[in-house]
Each structure stands twice: as structure tokens, then as C-alpha cells.
Design an enzyme around this catalytic site. Structure first.
Site, PDB file in Angstrom:
ATOM      1  CG  ASP A  11      -1.702   1.205   1.271  1.00 35.99           C
ATOM      2  OD1 ASP A  11      -2.528   1.440   0.170  1.00 35.99           O
ATOM      3  OD2 ASP A  11      -1.947   1.831   2.242  1.00 35.99           O
ATOM      4  CB  SER A  12       0.267   4.583  -1.101  1.00 42.29           C
ATOM      5  OG  SER A  12      -0.922   4.880  -0.139  1.00 42.29           O
ATOM      6  CE1 TYR A  43       3.028   5.682  -3.315  1.00 41.16           C
ATOM      7  CE2 TYR A  43       2.018   4.187  -4.655  1.00 41.16           C
ATOM      8  CZ  TYR A  43       3.246   4.604  -3.852  1.00 41.16           C
ATOM      9  OH  TYR A  43       4.135   3.795  -3.604  1.00 41.16           O
ATOM     10  N   GLY A  44      -2.465   9.599  -3.894  1.00 36.35           N
ATOM     11  CA  GLY A  44      -3.764   9.679  -4.765  1.00 36.35           C
ATOM     12  C   GLY A  44      -3.847  11.117  -5.465  1.00 36.35           C
ATOM     13  CB  CYS A  74      -2.607   0.771  -2.771  1.00 35.88           C
ATOM     14  SG  CYS A  74      -2.678   2.798  -3.253  1.00 35.88           S
ATOM     15  CG  ASN A  75      -9.042   1.249  -3.137  1.00 37.61           C
ATOM     16  OD1 ASN A  75     -10.101   0.443  -3.659  1.00 37.61           O
ATOM     17  ND2 ASN A  75      -8.527   0.904  -1.883  1.00 37.61           N
ATOM     18  CB  THR A  76      -4.216   5.321  -5.608  1.00 34.78           C
ATOM     19  OG1 THR A  76      -5.297   5.817  -4.609  1.00 34.78           O
ATOM     20  CG2 THR A  76      -3.747   6.215  -6.539  1.00 34.78           C
ATOM     21  CD  GLU A 153      -0.441   7.442   5.734  1.00 36.93           C
ATOM     22  OE1 GLU A 153       0.545   7.537   6.168  1.00 36.93           O
ATOM     23  OE2 GLU A 153      -0.776   6.249   5.309  1.00 36.93           O
ATOM     24  CB  CYS A 185      -9.258   5.198  -0.091  1.00 40.16           C
ATOM     25  SG  CYS A 185      -7.761   5.756   0.493  1.00 40.16           S
ATOM     26  CB  THR A 186      -6.167   0.715   1.613  1.00 41.26           C
ATOM     27  OG1 THR A 186      -5.324   1.605   1.347  1.00 41.26           O
ATOM     28  CG2 THR A 186      -6.369  -0.170   0.705  1.00 41.26           C
ATOM     29  CG  HIS A 187      -5.162   5.623   4.093  1.00 43.90           C
ATOM     30  ND1 HIS A 187      -4.684   4.720   3.129  1.00 43.90           N
ATOM     31  CD2 HIS A 187      -4.100   6.079   4.777  1.00 43.90           C
ATOM     32  CE1 HIS A 187      -3.364   4.982   3.012  1.00 43.90           C
ATOM     33  NE2 HIS A 187      -3.254   5.847   3.911  1.00 43.90           N
TER      34      HIS A 187
END
Ligand code: DGL
Length: 277
Positions: A11-12, A43-44, A74-76, A153, A185-187
């Protein structure tokens, strides 16, 4: 490939720990090598070329460690780079968009589905495409929420300021009468409670994590690559950024996921010096 090789998860940042956790819960005998590119997160808002190039660097690194499968958690990166990444490695490369779309369609009662994600993910139209491939008459509303990843983050997962920011960011979707919302989005699963309060209890929230973990299990089983060794797995976390922050995030992640209590996790901070298998 050998069944005792680890699964590489990328993931980012720290958000993909939600996917790693779902894999570890569904497949508790598997070893996971997780890479969070926290030094270059988010990354988004980057260009597609940058996302493709960063993703290749990280997956090259994980592949060189001898993984049997790569999960782009990571979806992005999935939205921008999955086809290019799939053709690069001789191991299965799984993304999170198709599993998320499948889970949303299965959960949706009226085909009114929202998607939130980063600017790159939303611009790619990847979720909308995947949803419509499965359910052509679905109605899909997509919204980029660039302010949410920095909150996660920074470790701000709750509190008044977070509630207000999430309500503000989701405002355009709150009046659409959705039945399902994809946390694309994984976050975002780390803000699940806050997002649910902002959207109301009538909206089902879907994260790709569980469906992705089921797909990991299916693919490994079909290739006879499920780990059979009986000693408990040791997971490894790699970060390109601040190891302290990764350690704190991992600690919180482990305490959220009870199935992982007692799991051994090693933090390898310096990715250039990471040992190969
Ligand atoms: N983890 C990324 C995703 O799932 C979002 C964070 C970022 O912008 O890097 O889309």
C-alpha cells in the site's frame, strides 16, 4: 513457487494494513510481508505515471524477497497500474477494486451505490466500470475525498475535528439516497465509524478487505499454494518512511484485530537493507 513463501502486500501507506489484517484473519497460517510506502504517501494526487513507477519499485522489492503472490492493497495503485503490474511478475497479482465492486453489488438492495476514493481512483472510473460489468443497471455516484488520507496517516482516526471533516467531505453524497457506499481507499476503513455516522445507518459501508482476502484464499487454493507448515507465521512490515510511525500504526492495527493478538510482527525499517529469503 513454494507454499511456505510469504504473500506480499503493498500500500502507499498504513491503510493497507486493513487488507493485510483481513488476509491474516481469513488465512491465519499465511506469512505476510507488508510494504507501506509512507515516505511517498499520498499517491492519490500524483500522476498515473508516478503511481505506476512507484508501484513497480515496491513490487519489484517484494518480489525479490521471494513472495508467492502480490496483493496491491491500494485502490489508487490498482486503479492506475494493475494491468501493467499483472504482466510484470510470474506470480499472481491481485488488486482491490474488483473484489470491492463485487462485495458492493452483493450488498446493494436497490443498485444505488456510492464510491469514495482518491482523485486518481475516482478519475480512473475503475470502480464504476467494475460495478457496471457485474450490474449494468446500477447507478453509481463517485466522489474524491482527498482530505481523508492525511487524517489517517497522521493517526487522527476519531474526535470532533475528524467528525466535522468527514461530514464536510461526504456532504455531496449525503442527499443522494444511496443504499451502499464503497470505501474505495484502504485508509477509509480506519474511519469507518465516523463515515457511518456521517452517512447514517441506512447506508451499507463496503470495504474491499474481506472480499480481497477471500480471493487470496481462492487463488492460493487453486494453485495448491496454501501454507501447510505448522509453526506460527511471522509477519514482516517494511516502510520507506518513519519506522516509529509504522510501529505505532501496526500496534493499533494489532489491537483492533483480535484474531491477530499474539501474532509475531517484525518491523524492517530500512527497505534497502531488508534481508532476502
Ligand atoms: N492507500 C491509497 C488507496 O487505497 C490511498 C492513499 C494515497 O493517496 O496514497 O487508494
Amino acid at each position: 513457487m513454494r507454499s511456505d513463501q510469504p504473500i506480499g502486500v503493498f500500500d502507499s501507506g498504513i491503510g493497507g494494513l486493513t487488507v493485510a489484517a483481513a488476509i491474516a484473519e481469513a488465512l491465519p497460517n499465511e506469512r505476510i510481508f507488508y510494504f507501506g510506502d509512507t515516505a511517498r504517501c499520498p499517491y492519490g494526487d500524483r500522476s498515473v505515471d508516478e503511481v505506476v513507477s512507484f508501484s513497480r519499485q515496491v513490487l519489484d522489492f517484494l518480489y525479490a524477497l521471494g513472495v508467492k503472490m502480490l496483493v496491491v492493497a491500494c485502490n489508487t495503485a490498482t486503479a492506475a497500474a494493475l494491468p501493467a503490474l499483472r504482466s510484470r511478475y510470474p506470480v499472481p497479482v491481485l488488486g482491490v477494486v474488483e473484489p470491492g465492486a463485487r462485495a458492493a453489488v452483493a450488498a446493494s438492495s436497490r443498485g444505488r451505490i456510492g464510491v469514495i476514493g482518491t482523485a486518481v481512483t475516482i478519475r480512473s472510473g475503475a470502480y464504476e466500470q467494475s460495478i457496471k460489468n457485474i450490474m449494468p443497471d446500477a447507478q453509481v455516484w463517485s466522489l474524491a475525498c482527498p482530505s481523508l488520507v492525511p487524517l489517517v496517516e497522521r493517526g487522527e482516526w476519531s474526535g470532533q475535528a475528524v467528525e466535522e471533516e468527514v461530514r464536510r467531505a461526504l456532504a455531496p453524497l449525503r442527499w443522494v439516497d444511496l443504499d451502499t457506499l464503497i470505501l474505495g481507499c484502504t485508509h477509509y476503513p480506519l474511519l469507518q465509524g465516523v463515515i457511518q455516522r456521517a452517512m447514517g445507518n441506512g447506508v451499507r459501508l463496503i470495504s474491499s478487505a474481506e472480499e480481497t482476502s477471500r480471493e487470496v484464499g481462492r487463488v492460493l487454493a487453486s494453485l495448491c499454494l496454501l501454507r501447510r507448515a505448522t509453526e506460527p507465521p511471522v509477519h514482516r512490515l517494511f516502510t520507506s518512511g518513519d519506522p516509529e510511525r509504522m510501529a505505532v500504526a501496526a500496534q493499533r492495527w494489532l489491537s483492533v484485530h483480535h484474531a491477530l493478538e499474539g501474532a509475531r510482527v517484525e518491523l524492517v525499517a530500512d527497505w534497502a537493507a531488508a534481508p532476502t529469503l
